[in-house]
Design a protein around this motif. Structure first.
Motif, PDB file in Angstrom:
ATOM      1  N   CYS A  59     -10.608 -30.718   5.389  1.00 57.49           N
ATOM      2  CA  CYS A  59     -10.513 -32.173   5.522  1.00 57.49           C
ATOM      3  C   CYS A  59      -9.068 -32.669   5.531  1.00 57.49           C
ATOM      4  N   MET A  60      -8.145 -31.799   5.224  1.00 55.50           N
ATOM      5  CA  MET A  60      -6.741 -32.186   5.095  1.00 55.50           C
ATOM      6  C   MET A  60      -5.952 -31.858   6.360  1.00 55.50           C
ATOM      7  N   ARG A 108      -9.041 -45.289   3.702  1.00 59.62           N
ATOM      8  CA  ARG A 108      -9.287 -46.438   4.566  1.00 59.62           C
ATOM      9  C   ARG A 108     -10.547 -46.256   5.414  1.00 59.62           C
ATOM     10  N   GLN A 109     -11.415 -45.339   5.004  1.00 55.93           N
ATOM     11  CA  GLN A 109     -12.733 -45.167   5.634  1.00 55.93           C
ATOM     12  C   GLN A 109     -12.641 -44.799   7.121  1.00 55.93           C
ATOM     13  N   CYS A 110     -11.614 -44.051   7.511  1.00 57.22           N
ATOM     14  CA  CYS A 110     -11.497 -43.685   8.923  1.00 57.22           C
ATOM     15  C   CYS A 110     -12.504 -42.603   9.325  1.00 57.22           C
ATOM     16  N   LYS A 111     -12.974 -41.834   8.361  1.00 55.30           N
ATOM     17  CA  LYS A 111     -14.022 -40.815   8.530  1.00 55.30           C
ATOM     18  C   LYS A 111     -13.585 -39.595   9.344  1.00 55.30           C
ATOM     19  N   MET A 131     -14.666 -36.366   7.620  1.00 56.59           N
ATOM     20  CA  MET A 131     -16.069 -35.967   7.703  1.00 56.59           C
ATOM     21  C   MET A 131     -16.335 -35.070   8.902  1.00 56.59           C
ATOM     22  N   GLU A 132     -15.584 -35.263   9.978  1.00 64.20           N
ATOM     23  CA  GLU A 132     -15.761 -34.456  11.181  1.00 64.20           C
ATOM     24  C   GLU A 132     -15.410 -32.997  10.931  1.00 64.20           C
ATOM     25  N   ARG A 133     -14.568 -32.755   9.918  1.00 67.21           N
ATOM     26  CA  ARG A 133     -14.080 -31.396   9.671  1.00 67.21           C
ATOM     27  C   ARG A 133     -14.707 -30.746   8.435  1.00 67.21           C
ATOM     28  N   CYS A 134     -15.518 -31.476   7.680  1.00 71.71           N
ATOM     29  CA  CYS A 134     -16.048 -30.952   6.418  1.00 71.71           C
ATOM     30  C   CYS A 134     -17.233 -30.016   6.657  1.00 71.71           C
ATOM     31  N   PRO A 135     -17.110 -28.712   6.325  1.00 73.67           N
ATOM     32  CA  PRO A 135     -18.231 -27.783   6.536  1.00 73.67           C
ATOM     33  C   PRO A 135     -19.402 -28.028   5.583  1.00 73.67           C
ATOM     34  N   GLU A 137     -20.277 -36.824   2.521  1.00 74.60           N
ATOM     35  CA  GLU A 137     -19.931 -38.203   2.887  1.00 74.60           C
ATOM     36  C   GLU A 137     -18.642 -38.573   2.146  1.00 74.60           C
ATOM     37  N   ILE A 138     -17.529 -38.066   2.629  1.00 76.20           N
ATOM     38  CA  ILE A 138     -16.269 -38.116   1.891  1.00 76.20           C
ATOM     39  C   ILE A 138     -15.827 -39.541   1.568  1.00 76.20           C
TER      40      ILE A 138
END
Length: 431
Positions: free
Chosen positions: A336-337, A387-390, A393-397, A401-402
């Motif tokens: 996620c980083m 800032r809720q850009c999400k 989440m696209e990268r979290c295996p 709901e980060i």
């Protein structure tokens, strides 16, 4: 009072009795009657598998109880510990002073001193030799045996390279002020590998315990460094004491079903020392009972010695923490980083999980303030920055709901109470 003195003497006598018993070795490591030792590959130093960390020395109010600290450090040295670790920020700069006092009177010659070059306390390259000379004075010595670049991750690594840190190190070595160079680490596995391969390090120091075997450098980093002949010193083998006492009842039930009866601290330390790649484990001891227990375990906890049933117990304990007690199923994989707004997502979730697993609100808030609200680094990385850009989440295996979970972190651990705590810490650090 006389009864307390008598009981203390009896405790020492008991400790010295079992410490004098012969121990068995494992995986080819050096053994001794009172302590086991493992060898640093690049220089041949034989270091005790138990190191004394001075980040959590006994307190009298807000200050170090120097009398107790000196007594505990010297007791450990008298029973085989020959590696002591400190750093400028520990106890607001007082740790190195107390350690210097403990090592006077002939104790300096019995140990290897490790301390650190702390990047967040440096404003310019010229501050580096000033920090080192101050440390030598506090520690009452003319050289540091193991000098570590402190708490490296992507940003601090970049900062120190910008300061031409290796030019400074080579000069300090030529002047006899530093003997061996290493680094302690708190970043991603990729960053860890990059740093390992960048210099001829004698050692590294990583966070490692049975619950955090995949966090930061983790087991993969441990093996990577060992293959490149770095000694590996482990910090947080007991997670700052959280794996040693006041454990949730669900965890204690797993331990109670094991065939072997051990304290949680012993289980956790044996798990670390079971890895032959580990040179030593640092323990921040602040009670004599902790010192004696850890010395006892270090007398016979050999590498490669845990049975399959014992390793299964440790896996069950770890699974109980993760599946039943963790609020967020974050593995610390770092996918996620980086966060475009500066949130250290894995660290936020780790502190949040610890808060719910161990129930120590003051400690969790203090760690949150120190690590994520800019007290140590001067740069915030707490959940309130989200800032809720999400994009994370696209990268979290784990499909977490980060952003929503970060809201929970900010609600439970942030806010005015923690802000005030962080402000107080900054004021204390400046003074």
């Amino acid at each position: 009072m006389q009864l307390c003195v008598t009981l203390l003497r009896m405790g020492r006598l008991i400790a010295e009795t079992w410490l004098s018993q012969e121990t068995s070795g494992g995986c080819g490591f050096v053994k001794a009657n009172r302590m086991q030792y493992r060898t640093v590959p690049k220089n041949g130093d034989k270091l005790s598998i138990l190191g004394f960390g001075t980040m959590r020395l006994p307190l009298n109010g807000q200050d170090i109880d120097a009398g107790k600290a000196v007594e505990q450090i010297r007791f450990a040295i008298d029973h085989g510990v020959n590696y002591v670790d400190s750093a400028p920020p520990y106890h607001n700069g007082e740790s190195e002073k107390v350690l210097g006092k403990a090592l006077s009177g002939g104790y300096r010659e019995k140990v290897k001193i490790a301390t650190k070059l702390t990047s967040f306390l440096l404003n310019k390259a010229e501050d580096m030799p000033v920090m080192l000379d101050t440390q030598l004075k506090k520690l009452q010595t003319d050289h540091i045996d193991y000098y570590l670049l402190h708490g490296l991750e992507e940003e601090s690594w970049k900062k120190l390279r910008g300061f031409q840190v290796f030019d400074f190190i080579e000069k300090a070595k030529a002047d006899g002020k530093i003997v061996n160079l290493g680094f302690s680490f708190h970043g991603s596995l990729d960053c860890f590998k990059e740093i390992v391969d960048s210099y001829d390090w004698a050692m590294c120091q990583i966070l490692y315990n049975f619950l955090d075997d995949e966090l930061q450098a983790g087991t993969k980093g441990l093996k990577y460094a060992s293959k490149r002949r770095l000694a590996v010193m482990v910090m947080e083998p007991l997670r700052g004491g959280a794996l040693a006492s006041n454990l949730p009842k669900e965890v204690m039930q797993v331990y109670e079903k094991a065939r072997v009866r051990r304290s949680p601290a012993e289980w956790a330390l044996r798990w670390v020392w079971n890895h032959p790649e580990v040179t030593l484990a640092l323990s921040g001891m602040n009670e004599m009972s902790q010192v004696t227990e850890n010395l006892k375990v270090a007398s016979d906890a050999t590498a490669c010695s845990l049975k399959s049933s014992e390793l299964r117990t440790m896996r069950l304990v770890a699974d109980t923490f993760r599946q039943q007690l963790m609020k967020v199923p974050c593995t610390g994989c770092q996918y996620c980083m980086p966060c475009p707004f500066g949130v250290n997502i894995p660290s936020n979730f780790r502190i949040y999980n610890d808060f719910h697993m161990f129930g120590d609100e003051p400690k969790s808030r203090a760690i949150y303030a120190r690590m994520l609200m800019g007290v140590l680094t001067g740069k915030r990385a707490d959940a309130a920055l989200c800032r809720q850009c999400k994009k994370c989440m696209e990268r979290c295996p784990q499909h977490i709901e980060i952003p929503e979970r970060l809201k929970e972190v900010a609600k439970d651990l942030g806010g005015p109470k923690t802000e005030a705590m962080a402000a107080a810490m900054r004021s204390q650090t400046r003074s």
